[in-house]
Design a protein around this motif. Structure first.
Motif, PDB file in Angstrom:
ATOM      1  N   THR A  89       0.855  -1.187   0.000  1.00  9.68           N
ATOM      2  CA  THR A  89       0.000   0.000   0.000  1.00  9.68           C
ATOM      3  C   THR A  89       0.891   1.237   0.000  1.00  9.68           C
ATOM      4  O   THR A  89       1.883   1.284   0.733  1.00  9.68           O
ATOM      5  N   HIS A  90       0.539   2.194  -0.816  1.00  9.67           N
ATOM      6  CA  HIS A  90       1.310   3.426  -0.917  1.00  9.67           C
ATOM      7  C   HIS A  90       0.428   4.598  -0.506  1.00  9.67           C
ATOM      8  O   HIS A  90      -0.693   4.730  -0.976  1.00  9.67           O
ATOM      9  N   ILE A  91       0.947   5.397   0.422  1.00  9.20           N
ATOM     10  CA  ILE A  91       0.204   6.588   0.864  1.00  9.20           C
ATOM     11  C   ILE A  91       1.069   7.823   0.633  1.00  9.20           C
ATOM     12  O   ILE A  91       2.250   7.824   0.986  1.00  9.20           O
ATOM     13  N   HIS A  92       0.507   8.877   0.051  1.00 13.23           N
ATOM     14  CA  HIS A  92       1.238  10.134  -0.133  1.00 13.23           C
ATOM     15  C   HIS A  92       1.060  10.950   1.141  1.00 13.23           C
ATOM     16  O   HIS A  92      -0.012  11.509   1.381  1.00 13.23           O
ATOM     17  N   ILE A  93       2.108  11.023   1.959  1.00 11.54           N
ATOM     18  CA  ILE A  93       1.990  11.691   3.274  1.00 11.54           C
ATOM     19  C   ILE A  93       1.892  13.210   3.105  1.00 11.54           C
ATOM     20  O   ILE A  93       1.043  13.856   3.697  1.00 11.54           O
ATOM     21  N   ASN A  97       6.908  13.363   0.862  1.00 10.33           N
ATOM     22  CA  ASN A  97       7.070  12.050   1.489  1.00 10.33           C
ATOM     23  C   ASN A  97       5.971  11.046   1.168  1.00 10.33           C
ATOM     24  O   ASN A  97       4.793  11.383   1.123  1.00 10.33           O
ATOM     25  N   CYS A  98       6.429   9.824   0.965  1.00 10.95           N
ATOM     26  CA  CYS A  98       5.522   8.705   0.725  1.00 10.95           C
ATOM     27  C   CYS A  98       5.739   7.663   1.824  1.00 10.95           C
ATOM     28  O   CYS A  98       6.847   7.508   2.330  1.00 10.95           O
ATOM     29  N   LEU A  99       4.673   6.958   2.166  1.00  5.74           N
ATOM     30  CA  LEU A  99       4.763   5.809   3.076  1.00  5.74           C
ATOM     31  C   LEU A  99       4.322   4.588   2.291  1.00  5.74           C
ATOM     32  O   LEU A  99       3.282   4.611   1.629  1.00  5.74           O
TER      33      LEU A  99
HETATM   34 NI    NI Z   1       3.535   8.957  -2.870  1.00  6.30          NI
END
Ligand code: NI
Length: 139
Positions: A89-93, A97-99
């Motif tokens: 899973t990719h989240i745009h913080i 920054n990405c998590l």
């Molecule tokens: Ni991202």
């Protein structure tokens, strides 16, 4: 689940008092459940020591997607290990920054190797592997 067994433990009173305070802070209702969790944690650690055993891991990493070819490199590593990587899973913080959270299932040495490779990639700010279990040996 197998039958319950009772057993006695001898230990220093001061150690037991510290243990009781610790488990109370964590919200345990009694010593038995806290001791069961300690035993399970020990068994999971042992699973991870044996490279031939199937385990489950969760790897999280934080990185700046503007950093060079980082996105491409991380993707490439994951595509090289399709059999082990179950989900990601990719989240745009924020703007930079990405998590990414990756679930891996397979032999512990392979999971550690993939995690190390991801974490050592230049531009990754923080990577952490949670070593857990398929649960089959914890009852
Ligand atoms: Ni991202």
């Amino acid at each position: 689940m197998s039958e319950l067994t009772r057993f006695g433990v001898s230990l220093e009173e001061s150690l037991l008092e510290k243990f009781d305070r610790s488990i109370e802070r964590k919200g345990y209702k009694n010593r038995s459940e806290a001791i069961r969790d300690l035993i399970r944690d020990q068994l999971v650690s042992e699973e991870w020591e044996h490279s031939e055993r199937e385990t489950v891991g969760v790897y999280s990493l934080v990185y700046d997607h503007h950093h060079g070819d980082l996105n491409k490199t991380l993707n490439h590593i994951q595509h090289n290990h399709l059999q082990v990587i179950v989900s990601s899973t990719h989240i745009h913080i924020d703007h930079h920054n990405c998590l990414e959270v990756i679930i891996l299932r397979g032999k512990s040495d392979i999971i550690k190797k993939i995690s190390d490779e991801l974490g050592a990639t230049r531009g990754v700010k923080h990577g952490k592997l949670i070593m857990t279990s398929t649960g089959s040996d914890l009852d």
